[in-house]
Design a protein around this motif. Structure first.
Motif, PDB file in Angstrom:
ATOM      1  N   ARG A   1       0.695  -1.307   0.022  1.00 15.72           N
ATOM      2  CA  ARG A   1      -0.278   0.242   0.097  1.00 15.72           C
ATOM      3  C   ARG A   1       0.912   1.157  -0.057  1.00 15.72           C
ATOM      4  O   ARG A   1       0.395   2.262  -0.733  1.00 15.72           O
ATOM      5  N   PHE A   2       1.932   1.063   0.636  1.00 17.26           N
ATOM      6  CA  PHE A   2       3.007   2.439   0.766  1.00 17.26           C
ATOM      7  C   PHE A   2       4.182   2.277  -0.162  1.00 17.26           C
ATOM      8  O   PHE A   2       4.459   1.145  -0.010  1.00 17.26           O
ATOM      9  N   THR A   3       4.547   3.248  -0.384  1.00 21.00           N
ATOM     10  CA  THR A   3       5.971   3.219  -1.280  1.00 21.00           C
ATOM     11  C   THR A   3       6.921   4.507  -0.606  1.00 21.00           C
ATOM     12  O   THR A   3       6.179   5.525  -0.798  1.00 21.00           O
ATOM     13  N   ILE A   4       7.775   4.193  -0.557  1.00 19.54           N
ATOM     14  CA  ILE A   4       9.087   5.075  -0.175  1.00 19.54           C
ATOM     15  C   ILE A   4       9.899   5.350  -1.219  1.00 19.54           C
ATOM     16  O   ILE A   4      10.257   4.494  -1.921  1.00 19.54           O
ATOM     17  N   ALA A   5      10.269   6.577  -1.414  1.00 21.06           N
ATOM     18  CA  ALA A   5      11.074   7.122  -2.503  1.00 21.06           C
ATOM     19  C   ALA A   5      11.952   8.232  -1.851  1.00 21.06           C
ATOM     20  O   ALA A   5      11.690   9.042  -1.003  1.00 21.06           O
TER      21      ALA A   5
ATOM     22  N   GLN B   1       4.391   7.684  -0.325  1.00 18.59           N
ATOM     23  CA  GLN B   1       3.190   7.562  -1.116  1.00 18.59           C
ATOM     24  C   GLN B   1       2.419   6.424  -0.329  1.00 18.59           C
ATOM     25  O   GLN B   1       2.591   5.247  -0.347  1.00 18.59           O
ATOM     26  N   MET B   2       1.154   6.977  -0.051  1.00 15.88           N
ATOM     27  CA  MET B   2       0.329   6.084   1.016  1.00 15.88           C
ATOM     28  C   MET B   2      -0.997   5.814   0.106  1.00 15.88           C
ATOM     29  O   MET B   2      -1.772   6.833  -0.272  1.00 15.88           O
ATOM     30  N   ASN B   3      -1.413   4.794  -0.310  1.00 12.26           N
ATOM     31  CA  ASN B   3      -2.390   4.328  -1.067  1.00 12.26           C
ATOM     32  C   ASN B   3      -3.479   3.454  -0.208  1.00 12.26           C
ATOM     33  O   ASN B   3      -2.914   2.825   0.827  1.00 12.26           O
ATOM     34  N   SER B   4      -4.831   3.347  -0.588  1.00 10.53           N
ATOM     35  CA  SER B   4      -5.428   2.520   0.018  1.00 10.53           C
ATOM     36  C   SER B   4      -5.764   2.587   1.525  1.00 10.53           C
ATOM     37  O   SER B   4      -5.533   1.582   2.283  1.00 10.53           O
ATOM     38  N   LEU B   5      -5.787   3.852   1.950  1.00 13.10           N
ATOM     39  CA  LEU B   5      -5.689   4.308   3.194  1.00 13.10           C
ATOM     40  C   LEU B   5      -6.769   3.463   4.128  1.00 13.10           C
ATOM     41  O   LEU B   5      -7.828   3.640   3.638  1.00 13.10           O
ATOM     42  N   ARG B   6      -6.385   3.124   5.421  1.00 15.48           N
ATOM     43  CA  ARG B   6      -7.194   2.602   6.494  1.00 15.48           C
ATOM     44  C   ARG B   6      -7.330   3.671   7.596  1.00 15.48           C
ATOM     45  O   ARG B   6      -6.498   4.187   8.083  1.00 15.48           O
ATOM     46  N   PRO B   7      -8.627   3.579   8.311  1.00 13.29           N
ATOM     47  CA  PRO B   7      -8.573   4.277   9.711  1.00 13.29           C
ATOM     48  C   PRO B   7      -7.449   3.944  10.545  1.00 13.29           C
ATOM     49  O   PRO B   7      -7.086   4.949  11.163  1.00 13.29           O
ATOM     50  N   GLU B   8      -7.003   2.698  10.353  1.00 15.50           N
ATOM     51  CA  GLU B   8      -5.831   2.325  11.450  1.00 15.50           C
ATOM     52  C   GLU B   8      -4.465   3.065  10.887  1.00 15.50           C
ATOM     53  O   GLU B   8      -3.793   2.910  11.720  1.00 15.50           O
ATOM     54  N   ASP B   9      -4.359   3.827   9.854  1.00 15.62           N
ATOM     55  CA  ASP B   9      -3.262   4.336   9.426  1.00 15.62           C
ATOM     56  C   ASP B   9      -3.329   5.693  10.075  1.00 15.62           C
ATOM     57  O   ASP B   9      -2.183   6.511  10.049  1.00 15.62           O
ATOM     58  N   THR B  10      -4.364   6.126  10.899  1.00 16.11           N
ATOM     59  CA  THR B  10      -4.339   7.497  11.289  1.00 16.11           C
ATOM     60  C   THR B  10      -3.062   7.512  12.504  1.00 16.11           C
ATOM     61  O   THR B  10      -3.048   6.771  13.438  1.00 16.11           O
ATOM     62  N   ALA B  11      -2.375   8.497  12.309  1.00 15.21           N
ATOM     63  CA  ALA B  11      -1.373   8.654  13.272  1.00 15.21           C
ATOM     64  C   ALA B  11      -0.479   9.975  12.726  1.00 15.21           C
ATOM     65  O   ALA B  11      -0.886  10.684  11.633  1.00 15.21           O
ATOM     66  N   VAL B  12       0.306  10.458  13.787  1.00 17.40           N
ATOM     67  CA  VAL B  12       1.440  11.438  13.352  1.00 17.40           C
ATOM     68  C   VAL B  12       2.599  10.647  12.667  1.00 17.40           C
ATOM     69  O   VAL B  12       3.206   9.821  13.222  1.00 17.40           O
ATOM     70  N   TYR B  13       2.549  11.161  11.312  1.00 18.03           N
ATOM     71  CA  TYR B  13       4.083  10.665  10.712  1.00 18.03           C
ATOM     72  C   TYR B  13       5.326  11.404  10.935  1.00 18.03           C
ATOM     73  O   TYR B  13       5.094  12.548  10.636  1.00 18.03           O
ATOM     74  N   TYR B  14       6.261  10.766  11.271  1.00 24.38           N
ATOM     75  CA  TYR B  14       7.661  11.328  11.512  1.00 24.38           C
ATOM     76  C   TYR B  14       8.673  11.112  10.249  1.00 24.38           C
ATOM     77  O   TYR B  14       8.782   9.821  10.142  1.00 24.38           O
TER      78      TYR B  14
END
Length: 127
Positions: free
Chosen positions: A67-71, A82-95
């Motif tokens: 679902r996610f890709t880092i570049a 790049q975050m695709n097909s996001l889900r409620p459980e992906d809710t967070a602060v991203y660092y």
């Protein structure tokens, strides 16, 4: 002064996509790795994805694989998530984080490897 500045976090509906950016400045050496971690309220900061300077090696948490890709854009000293097909459980602060060097017995997925951290960007996924 080393700075990592994240951007791109916002509110998005489940199934949607976002792209996070992290711009690094003040680094005098090319980092060994740069990556993304996230923190959900009540939990420890957890690994999401990381990439080596050559961009030849990437690591992903099981929860985001496929679902996610880092570049990385070396010229811009910037990494992306790049975050695709996001889900409620992906809710967070991203660092965003940068590791200056590798350490024996310390995996790139280990937050203890990283020397510098951004302030975070909030991603909220609604159901």
């Amino acid at each position: 002064q080393v700075q990592l500045v994240e951007s791109g976090g916002t509110l998005v509906q489940a199934g949607g996509s976002l792209r996070l950016s992290c711009a690094a400045s003040g680094l005098t050496f090319r980092p060994y790795a740069m990556g993304w971690f996230r923190q959900i309220p009540g939990n420890e900061r957890e690994f999401v994805a990381t990439i080596t300077p050559s961009s030849s090696t990437t690591y992903y948490a099981d929860s985001v694989k496929g679902r996610f890709t880092i570049a990385r854009d070396i010229a811009k000293n910037t990494i992306y998530l790049q975050m695709n097909s996001l889900r409620p459980e992906d809710t967070a602060v991203y660092y965003c984080a940068a590791a200056l060097r590798t350490l024996a017995s310390v995996r790139p997925t280990n937050r203890e490897l990283y020397d510098y951290w951004g302030q975070g960007t909030q991603v909220t996924v609604s159901s």
